[in-house]
Every structure is written in structure tokens, then in C-alpha cells.
Design a protein around this motif. Structure first.
Motif, PDB file in Angstrom:
ATOM      1  N   SER A 104       3.555   3.048  -2.243  1.00  0.00           N
ATOM      2  CA  SER A 104       4.249   3.051  -3.541  1.00  0.00           C
ATOM      3  C   SER A 104       5.709   3.493  -3.426  1.00  0.00           C
ATOM      4  O   SER A 104       6.492   3.242  -4.326  1.00  0.00           O
TER       5      SER A 104
ATOM      6  N   GLN B 215      -3.274  -2.614  -8.163  1.00  0.00           N
ATOM      7  CA  GLN B 215      -4.674  -2.650  -7.758  1.00  0.00           C
ATOM      8  C   GLN B 215      -5.328  -3.887  -8.331  1.00  0.00           C
ATOM      9  O   GLN B 215      -4.956  -4.314  -9.415  1.00  0.00           O
ATOM     10  N   PRO B 216      -6.271  -4.499  -7.703  1.00  0.00           N
ATOM     11  CA  PRO B 216      -6.809  -4.125  -6.403  1.00  0.00           C
ATOM     12  C   PRO B 216      -5.880  -4.567  -5.285  1.00  0.00           C
ATOM     13  O   PRO B 216      -5.244  -5.618  -5.366  1.00  0.00           O
ATOM     14  N   THR B 217      -5.815  -3.761  -4.255  1.00  0.00           N
ATOM     15  CA  THR B 217      -4.989  -4.104  -3.099  1.00  0.00           C
ATOM     16  C   THR B 217      -5.602  -5.305  -2.389  1.00  0.00           C
ATOM     17  O   THR B 217      -6.811  -5.381  -2.203  1.00  0.00           O
TER      18      THR B 217
ATOM     19  N   THR C  92       0.820  -1.211   0.000  1.00  0.00           N
ATOM     20  CA  THR C  92       0.000   0.000   0.000  1.00  0.00           C
ATOM     21  C   THR C  92       0.855   1.263   0.000  1.00  0.00           C
ATOM     22  O   THR C  92       0.327   2.364   0.006  1.00  0.00           O
TER      23      THR C  92
END
Length: 164
Positions: free
Chosen positions: A92, A99-101, A90
């Protein structure tokens, strides 16, 4: 008779205080706790629902190394090429974040949990006994894939066709 009663009560008190050993299905304890409680759960990366989750089953350490629909998700010793980290990340600034996390529609993993997974992969992603996948056969048949314009060579296990 009284001595027998004390012995029985003492035995029960000792067994009641023992910490129960949890089975993490081949994962080291700290990693298994994270993966089995947040990833390999109903509706996600377990045997019953893996097809809807990229074909990835994380119920056991062995199943992790069967990969998903798109290939391996963990490359031993290479957290920078292990896509599992990209989906749980989460932050960067700490590397790619896709995505999606994961966990999907759940609370993201903590920075400490992500670091635990990253460190484990950096150490080869060993199982609970310290065995690193693909390390058991130096004569293993391999496929080497060079990408034009890229300084990375992918090494695939010929048998499983997974990047190793």
C-alpha cells in the motif's frame, strides 16, 4: 556417406539447442510471461471463465483493451489510474491496493513483477511491436467527462466507451 551423416547430426544438434519462441498473444515478452502464466489461466481471466472474473479476458493484448464489466483496467501512460495495478499491488505504500489481491487464491506477484507491469503501463502499455492502443487515430471521436470537485478529466473512446 559419412559426411552426410555428420551434416544431419550437426543439423539436429543445432535445432535442439535453439530456444523456442513463445507466443505471448500480442503482449511484450516480459509482460506476457507474467499475465499469461498468472492471470489468463483456467478459472480466471480467460475466455472460458471471464464472466466470473469481472468480465475481464486477458488472453491477448487486444482482449485486455476490451476492458471488464466496469470499464478499462489499463489506461495507457497512467499506472496511477489503471485498476489492474490496484488489484495486483500488495504494498500500500506503492499505491492503492484493492482486495481481493490478484491472482485470486494464488501467490501474489513479486515486487519485481508488479514493477514490470507498472513500467509497461507507464510506457503506454504497448503491444509487442510497440503500438499503443488508441494512438492510431488522432481524429478519434471522444467523450470528455469532468467530475465536480475533482481535477481529473476522463477521456473515453466514443466507439468502445472505454476510458483511454
Amino acid at each position: 556417406m559419412r559426411a552426410l551423416l555428420y551434416t544431419v547430426l550437426f543439423s539436429f544438434s543445432l535445432t535442439g539447442c535453439r530456444e523456442e519462441q513463445r507466443d505471448y498473444h500480442g503482449y511484450p515478452d516480459e509482460v506476457g510471461e507474467i499475465i499469461l502464466s498468472t492471470c489468463a489461466v483456467s478459472g480466471c481471466h480467460n475466455d472460458a471463465s471471464k464472466e466470473a472474473a469481472g468480465g475481464l479476458n486477458l488472453e491477448t493484448w487486444d482482449k485486455l483493451f476490451e476492458g471488464g464489466n466496469d470499464n478499462a483496467v489499463v489506461i495507457p501512460y497512467r499506472p496511477d489510474h489503471s485498476i489492474m495495478l490496484f488489484f495486483i499491488n500488495t504494498d500500500s505504500t506503492a499505491g492503492p491496493a484493492l482486495q481481493p489481491t490478484m491472482p485470486f487464491n494464488g501467490n501474489p506477484l513479486s515486487a519485481q513483477q508488479i514493477q514490470t507491469i507498472r513500467d509497461w503501463i507507464q510506457q503506454g502499455a504497448p503491444d509487442k511491436s510497440g503500438f499503443v492502443k488508441f494512438s492510431d487515430n488522432p481524429a478519434r471521436a471522444k467523450i470528455y467527462v469532468c467530475n465536480q470537485g475533482c481535477d481529473i478529466v476522463a477521456v473515453l473512446d466514443l466507439e468502445s466507451r472505454l476510458i483511454m
